[in-house]
Design a protein around this motif. Structure first.
Motif, PDB file in Angstrom:
ATOM      1  N   LEU A  84      50.772  94.801  84.222  1.00 32.71           N
ATOM      2  CA  LEU A  84      49.877  95.119  83.107  1.00 32.71           C
ATOM      3  C   LEU A  84      49.615  96.619  83.025  1.00 32.71           C
ATOM      4  O   LEU A  84      49.584  97.184  81.925  1.00 32.71           O
ATOM      5  N   ALA A  85      49.445  97.267  84.156  1.00 31.55           N
ATOM      6  CA  ALA A  85      49.228  98.718  84.163  1.00 31.55           C
ATOM      7  C   ALA A  85      50.447  99.444  83.586  1.00 31.55           C
ATOM      8  O   ALA A  85      50.307 100.392  82.803  1.00 31.55           O
ATOM      9  N   THR A  86      51.634  98.992  83.949  1.00 31.96           N
ATOM     10  CA  THR A  86      52.862  99.589  83.419  1.00 31.96           C
ATOM     11  C   THR A  86      52.952  99.394  81.908  1.00 31.96           C
ATOM     12  O   THR A  86      53.296 100.321  81.168  1.00 31.96           O
ATOM     13  N   ILE A  87      52.641  98.203  81.447  1.00 33.07           N
ATOM     14  CA  ILE A  87      52.677  97.910  80.013  1.00 33.07           C
ATOM     15  C   ILE A  87      51.665  98.780  79.273  1.00 33.07           C
ATOM     16  O   ILE A  87      51.980  99.365  78.233  1.00 33.07           O
ATOM     17  N   ARG A  88      50.453  98.895  79.808  1.00 30.76           N
ATOM     18  CA  ARG A  88      49.426  99.733  79.163  1.00 30.76           C
ATOM     19  C   ARG A  88      49.864 101.192  79.082  1.00 30.76           C
ATOM     20  O   ARG A  88      49.670 101.861  78.074  1.00 30.76           O
ATOM     21  N   LYS A  89      50.467 101.661  80.164  1.00 29.50           N
ATOM     22  CA  LYS A  89      50.941 103.051  80.192  1.00 29.50           C
ATOM     23  C   LYS A  89      52.025 103.263  79.134  1.00 29.50           C
ATOM     24  O   LYS A  89      52.019 104.266  78.409  1.00 29.50           O
ATOM     25  N   LEU A  90      52.957 102.323  79.031  1.00 34.84           N
ATOM     26  CA  LEU A  90      54.017 102.422  78.026  1.00 34.84           C
ATOM     27  C   LEU A  90      53.444 102.378  76.606  1.00 34.84           C
ATOM     28  O   LEU A  90      53.862 103.141  75.733  1.00 34.84           O
ATOM     29  N   LEU A  91      52.499 101.491  76.394  1.00 28.44           N
ATOM     30  CA  LEU A  91      51.875 101.406  75.068  1.00 28.44           C
ATOM     31  C   LEU A  91      51.127 102.684  74.719  1.00 28.44           C
ATOM     32  O   LEU A  91      51.180 103.143  73.582  1.00 28.44           O
ATOM     33  N   ALA A  92      50.438 103.250  75.701  1.00 28.60           N
ATOM     34  CA  ALA A  92      49.704 104.497  75.472  1.00 28.60           C
ATOM     35  C   ALA A  92      50.658 105.634  75.114  1.00 28.60           C
ATOM     36  O   ALA A  92      50.387 106.425  74.216  1.00 28.60           O
ATOM     37  N   SER A  93      51.782 105.709  75.825  1.00 27.33           N
ATOM     38  CA  SER A  93      52.737 106.772  75.531  1.00 27.33           C
ATOM     39  C   SER A  93      53.407 106.576  74.183  1.00 27.33           C
ATOM     40  O   SER A  93      53.699 107.535  73.471  1.00 27.33           O
ATOM     41  N   GLU A  94      53.634 105.306  73.806  1.00 33.22           N
ATOM     42  CA  GLU A  94      54.222 105.009  72.501  1.00 33.22           C
ATOM     43  C   GLU A  94      53.249 105.368  71.378  1.00 33.22           C
ATOM     44  O   GLU A  94      53.665 105.910  70.351  1.00 33.22           O
ATOM     45  N   SER A  95      51.982 105.089  71.574  1.00 38.06           N
ATOM     46  CA  SER A  95      50.995 105.347  70.510  1.00 38.06           C
ATOM     47  C   SER A  95      50.694 106.830  70.364  1.00 38.06           C
ATOM     48  O   SER A  95      50.220 107.265  69.330  1.00 38.06           O
ATOM     49  N   SER A  96      50.967 107.622  71.402  1.00 40.31           N
ATOM     50  CA  SER A  96      50.712 109.076  71.316  1.00 40.31           C
ATOM     51  C   SER A  96      51.871 109.824  70.669  1.00 40.31           C
ATOM     52  O   SER A  96      51.785 111.026  70.462  1.00 40.31           O
ATOM     53  N   ARG A  97      52.926 109.137  70.355  1.00 40.44           N
ATOM     54  CA  ARG A  97      54.097 109.784  69.728  1.00 40.44           C
ATOM     55  C   ARG A  97      53.903 109.976  68.251  1.00 40.44           C
ATOM     56  O   ARG A  97      53.333 109.401  67.492  1.00 40.44           O
TER      57      ARG A  97
END
Length: 167
Positions: free
Chosen positions: A154-167
């Motif tokens: 879940l932490a990995t998924i959240r991190k990926l989602l956060a990086s995707e949304s900051s693009r």
């Protein structure tokens, strides 16, 4: 081939099946957990638990007990689907969904020879060890080292989602 949904049973059915297995000289093993986002650590734990005996029953925390243990937003996968996924594993004989936050009542109903726990425990830190010892059962630690966890996924998924949304 057996329908995997037939492997999802009630606590009462599990108790009867365990009693019959004991009468036939078989070793009954109970493993338990939430099993939210099934991953390789879960599969290795259950495979190792099955190797400890003849009949492997897996207790799955209900949605309500999972929320109580893991907090709001969990489980991600509903209890019926988590149970169905486990029922499809060849090493799992039966699955029981239990409503309590601990597995004590399920243990008392089934009275397994072995209560299998993952490697995030030691025999001394399993909270239910004395319950199992009361009827002569034992606690066994099995599976691979605790290098896989749903929380980490879940932490990995959240991190990926956060990086995707900051693009």
């Amino acid at each position: 081939m057996t329908d995997p949904s037939a492997k999802i049973i009630t606590r009462e059915q599990a108790a009867l099946l365990a009693q019959k297995a004991r009468e036939q000289g078989q070793t009954v093993v109970l493993a338990n957990g939430v099993f939210d986002l099934l991953h390789v650590g879960h599969v290795r734990y259950l495979w190792a638990a099955k190797k400890l005996g003849d009949l492997l029953i897996v207790g799955v925390n209900s949605d309500a007990s999972t929320r109580a243990l893991k907090g709001p937003g969990r489980p991600l996968v509903p209890e019926a689907e988590r149970a169905e996924l486990l029922a499809h594993l060849s090493c799992v004989d039966y699955v029981v969904i239990f409503p309590e936050t601990t597995v004590v009542e399920l243990l008392k109903a089934i009275k397994p020879h072995i209560h299998a726990k993952g490697t995030d425990y030691t025999p001394e830190t399993v909270p239910e060890r004395e319950v199992v010892a009361a009827w002569g059962g034992r606690t066994a630690i099995c599976g691979d080292p605790k290098e896989h966890a749903t929380s980490d996924l879940l932490a990995t998924i959240r991190k990926l989602l956060a990086s995707e949304s900051s693009r």
